[in-house]
Design a protein around this motif. Sequence first.
Motif, short mmCIF file in Angstrom:
data_model
loop_
_atom_site.label_atom_id
_atom_site.label_comp_id
_atom_site.label_asym_id
_atom_site.label_seq_id
_atom_site.Cartn_x
_atom_site.Cartn_y
_atom_site.Cartn_z
N ALA A 178 0.76 -1.28 0.13
CA ALA A 178 0.10 -0.06 -0.01
C ALA A 178 0.80 1.35 0.02
O ALA A 178 2.09 1.18 0.61
N ALA A 179 0.09 2.43 -0.77
CA ALA A 179 0.94 3.67 -0.52
C ALA A 179 -0.08 4.75 -0.61
O ALA A 179 -1.14 4.42 -0.99
N LYS A 180 0.45 6.09 -0.03
CA LYS A 180 -0.59 6.93 0.01
C LYS A 180 -0.42 8.19 -1.15
O LYS A 180 1.01 8.40 -1.25
N VAL A 181 -1.46 8.55 -1.71
CA VAL A 181 -0.98 9.65 -2.55
C VAL A 181 -2.02 10.76 -2.40
O VAL A 181 -3.37 10.59 -2.15
N VAL A 182 -1.48 11.99 -2.28
CA VAL A 182 -2.41 13.14 -1.79
C VAL A 182 -2.67 14.09 -2.81
O VAL A 182 -1.91 14.34 -3.74
N LEU A 183 -4.01 14.17 -3.11
CA LEU A 183 -4.57 15.07 -4.29
C LEU A 183 -5.35 16.32 -3.59
O LEU A 183 -6.20 16.48 -2.88
N ASP A 184 -4.38 17.56 -3.80
CA ASP A 184 -4.89 18.76 -3.09
C ASP A 184 -5.80 19.40 -3.70
O ASP A 184 -5.52 19.99 -4.96
N ASN A 185 -7.04 19.99 -3.31
CA ASN A 185 -7.58 21.09 -3.65
C ASN A 185 -7.99 21.07 -5.07
O ASN A 185 -7.63 21.85 -5.96
N PHE A 186 -8.81 19.85 -5.51
CA PHE A 186 -9.13 19.89 -6.85
C PHE A 186 -10.67 20.17 -7.05
O PHE A 186 -11.47 20.07 -6.02
N ARG A 187 -11.21 20.54 -8.03
CA ARG A 187 -12.69 20.74 -8.15
C ARG A 187 -13.56 19.66 -8.66
O ARG A 187 -13.18 18.91 -9.87
N THR A 188 -14.53 19.34 -8.10
CA THR A 188 -15.48 18.50 -8.63
C THR A 188 -16.42 18.88 -9.27
O THR A 188 -16.76 20.11 -9.47
N SER A 189 -17.28 17.85 -9.94
CA SER A 189 -18.14 18.58 -11.05
C SER A 189 -19.56 17.63 -10.73
O SER A 189 -19.57 16.33 -10.50
N SER A 190 -20.85 18.13 -10.68
CA SER A 190 -22.00 17.55 -10.68
C SER A 190 -22.54 17.01 -12.00
O SER A 190 -23.49 16.16 -11.85
N THR A 191 -22.01 17.64 -13.11
CA THR A 191 -22.42 17.14 -14.38
C THR A 191 -21.43 15.94 -15.23
O THR A 191 -22.11 15.38 -16.22
N VAL A 192 -20.23 16.17 -14.72
CA VAL A 192 -19.40 15.35 -15.55
C VAL A 192 -18.18 14.61 -14.82
O VAL A 192 -18.16 15.26 -13.62
N VAL A 193 -17.82 13.48 -15.38
CA VAL A 193 -16.68 12.95 -14.73
C VAL A 193 -15.41 13.86 -14.60
O VAL A 193 -15.04 14.19 -15.78
N VAL A 194 -14.80 14.07 -13.52
CA VAL A 194 -13.47 14.83 -13.58
C VAL A 194 -12.37 13.94 -13.45
O VAL A 194 -12.30 13.07 -12.46
N THR A 195 -11.32 13.97 -14.41
CA THR A 195 -10.16 13.12 -14.35
C THR A 195 -8.86 14.00 -13.48
O THR A 195 -8.68 15.22 -14.20
N VAL A 196 -8.67 13.60 -12.32
CA VAL A 196 -7.56 14.10 -11.60
C VAL A 196 -6.41 13.54 -11.79
O VAL A 196 -6.17 12.29 -11.70
N PRO A 197 -5.27 14.01 -12.26
CA PRO A 197 -3.89 13.62 -12.56
C PRO A 197 -3.36 12.88 -11.01
O PRO A 197 -3.56 13.74 -10.21
N VAL A 198 -2.65 11.82 -11.35
CA VAL A 198 -2.04 11.16 -10.26
C VAL A 198 -0.68 10.91 -10.43
O VAL A 198 -0.21 10.37 -11.65
N ALA A 199 0.22 11.33 -9.44
CA ALA A 199 1.61 10.70 -9.55
C ALA A 199 1.74 9.24 -9.03
O ALA A 199 1.88 9.14 -7.65
N TRP A 200 1.43 8.13 -9.86
CA TRP A 200 1.45 6.85 -9.15
C TRP A 200 2.76 6.36 -8.66
O TRP A 200 3.86 6.86 -9.21
N PRO A 201 2.81 5.80 -7.28
CA PRO A 201 3.95 5.46 -6.78
C PRO A 201 4.54 4.15 -7.49
O PRO A 201 5.71 3.90 -7.18
#
Length: 252
Positions: A178-201
């Motif tokens: 297991a590893a943890k990845v923190v995603l700080d302060n991104f904007r969600t949407s009620s109408t579309v799926v939001v793809t949030v970039p991730v720096a995978w470990p």
Amino acid sequence: MAIELVTGKKGTVHVDSADDGALYAAIAGKGEYVLDLDDRLACTMTTANKAHVASGHGLMQGRHWLIDAEGVDLTIQNGTQGQKRNDLIVARYECDAKNGNIESVALKVIKGTPTTGTPADPACTRGDILEGAALVNEQPLWRIPLNGITVGTPIQMFDVLTPAKEAWDSVAQAVVKAAKVVLDNFRTSSTVVVTVPVAWPVDVSRVVAVVPSYVCQEYSDRIVVSDWGADGVDVRAGVDQNVSMTLHVLYV
């Protein structure tokens, strides 16, 4: 007899092939396998008409059989010009019900049917040895393809049974981490799926699960990570707002 100590001294002959066969089948499986010993029944064409099956051990529905260091030579009949054919080398089990249920095994070549199209494998005789209902059972070992008068390279048709130690080692090496990845302060949407970039470990192909925990900055909401890939995670939400999220990434 309702109960019997099979592996125990009784003073009379009481352990038979059905006892051993049931034990092997329970440990290794009820199917048909080749064991990871000796030459593993390797097959080579030593001449245009002779196949040589090298040493090895087989399990056929719990029945253990073997070929010693000498190996076995088998004759492959000539092919037909302009036609293709598949022959099979099988281990043939027989139980002679007319002679005290004497059991035996031998290698046999089953000749296929020549055709100008795509050749099919000939049928094997199948029987349930474990239930004592088989007078004959054939375990496929090798396919011998013929194209005209040319004999091709033998094709393996059996599974090699992995030793328990190797199987355990492979499982131990695949322990989930297991590893943890923190995603700080991104904007969600009620109408579309939001793809949030991730720096995978690790390489994303090794990821087996992503478990999110999150803090909503403005409204209480249920946020779901619906998928993940090389580009990041797909996030679904009920309202538009800023969110901080921690991904608990499980990988092998």
